[in-house]
Design an enzyme around this catalytic site. Structure first.
Site, PDB file in Angstrom:
ATOM      1  NE  ARG A 113     -21.008  -0.278  -2.675  1.00 44.34           N
ATOM      2  CZ  ARG A 113     -19.781  -0.802  -2.562  1.00 44.34           C
ATOM      3  NH1 ARG A 113     -19.397  -1.762  -3.368  1.00 44.34           N
ATOM      4  NH2 ARG A 113     -18.955  -0.347  -1.640  1.00 44.34           N
ATOM      5  NE  ARG A 118      -3.910  -1.874   2.559  1.00 43.15           N
ATOM      6  CZ  ARG A 118      -5.100  -1.870   1.973  1.00 43.15           C
ATOM      7  NH1 ARG A 118      -5.445  -0.833   1.234  1.00 43.15           N
ATOM      8  NH2 ARG A 118      -5.944  -2.872   2.142  1.00 43.15           N
ATOM      9  NE  ARG A 163     -12.556   2.934   1.824  1.00 41.05           N
ATOM     10  CZ  ARG A 163     -13.268   1.956   1.241  1.00 41.05           C
ATOM     11  NH1 ARG A 163     -14.577   2.076   1.110  1.00 41.05           N
ATOM     12  NH2 ARG A 163     -12.663   0.887   0.798  1.00 41.05           N
TER      13      ARG A 163
END
Length: 211
Positions: A124, A89, A168
């Site tokens: 969503r 990451r 994020r």
């Protein structure tokens, strides 16, 4: 033998494509979250170290994550290759992978613009009762706000709220995106357009793996 890394922002479909390509190439896909859970369940030395941090509500530090990755890559099913999904990451994690002597063949970056990801994820809806998933544009319920399967109420998960998605994405751009330059400099980066239908993205990935 194919030793691969898949990169992509949260919501870019990286995990789905990793699983599809892994099945196609008959190699395992190795997700950081999954192998940490496996190490915890199996009670490995590194798993026990990770447990102490998790129980304290802290992030598992790099040296422990790297140790768990090293244990997993030594397993027999990785002898013909693997796909790393969610690791590295950061640049220090990539350097640690290099220092292990792990030679990565190619790094696939699934490129999706931030606005597409925000629309994809914030659209969503999930049923509170049965967990069925919908999307306000791509998979609409028959009745707005109501689950087709059980009639339960549909809700936006906290992880899918636009402000959470943007947070994020900011972390991704700051910490993980520099890996694209890291791997481009050694000629291993391959980028594919991630806004196409799933089958088209898969075909694009298989094509770039051939060159």
């Amino acid at each position: 033998m194919m030793k691969l890394i898949f990169l992509g922002a949260p919501g870019a479909g990286k995990g789905t494509q990793a699983e599809i390509i892994a099945a196609e190439l008959k190699i395992p896909t190795i997700s950081t979250g999954n192998i940490i859970r496996e190490a915890l369940a199996n009670g490995t030395d590194m798993g026990l170290k990770a447990k102490s941090f998790i129980e304290a509500g802290k992030l598992v530090p790099d040296d422990v994550v790297i140790g768990i990755i090293k244990e997993r890559l030594a397993a027999d099913d990785c002898s013909n290759g693997f796909i790393l999904d969610g690791f590295p990451r950061t640049i220090p994690q990539a350097e640690a992978l290099d220092n292990m002597g792990i030679v990565i063949d190619k790094v696939v970056d699934i490129d999706v613009p931030d606005e597409n990801i925000v629309n994809r994820m914030s659209g969503r809806r999930v049923c509170k009762a049965c967990g069925s998933s919908y999307h306000i544009e791509n998979k609409k319920p028959k009745v707005e706000g109501v689950c087709d399967a059980c009639g339960g109420e549909l809700q936006i998960r906290k992880d899918d709220a636009p402000e959470t998605v943007l947070d994020r994405l900011n972390v991704y751009h700051e910490q993980t995106e520099p890996l694209k330059d890291y791997y481009a400099k050694c000629g291993k980066l391959r980028s594919v357009e991630g806004t196409a239908p799933i089958k088209e993205i898969t075909a694009s990935i298989l094509k770039v793996l051939e060159d």
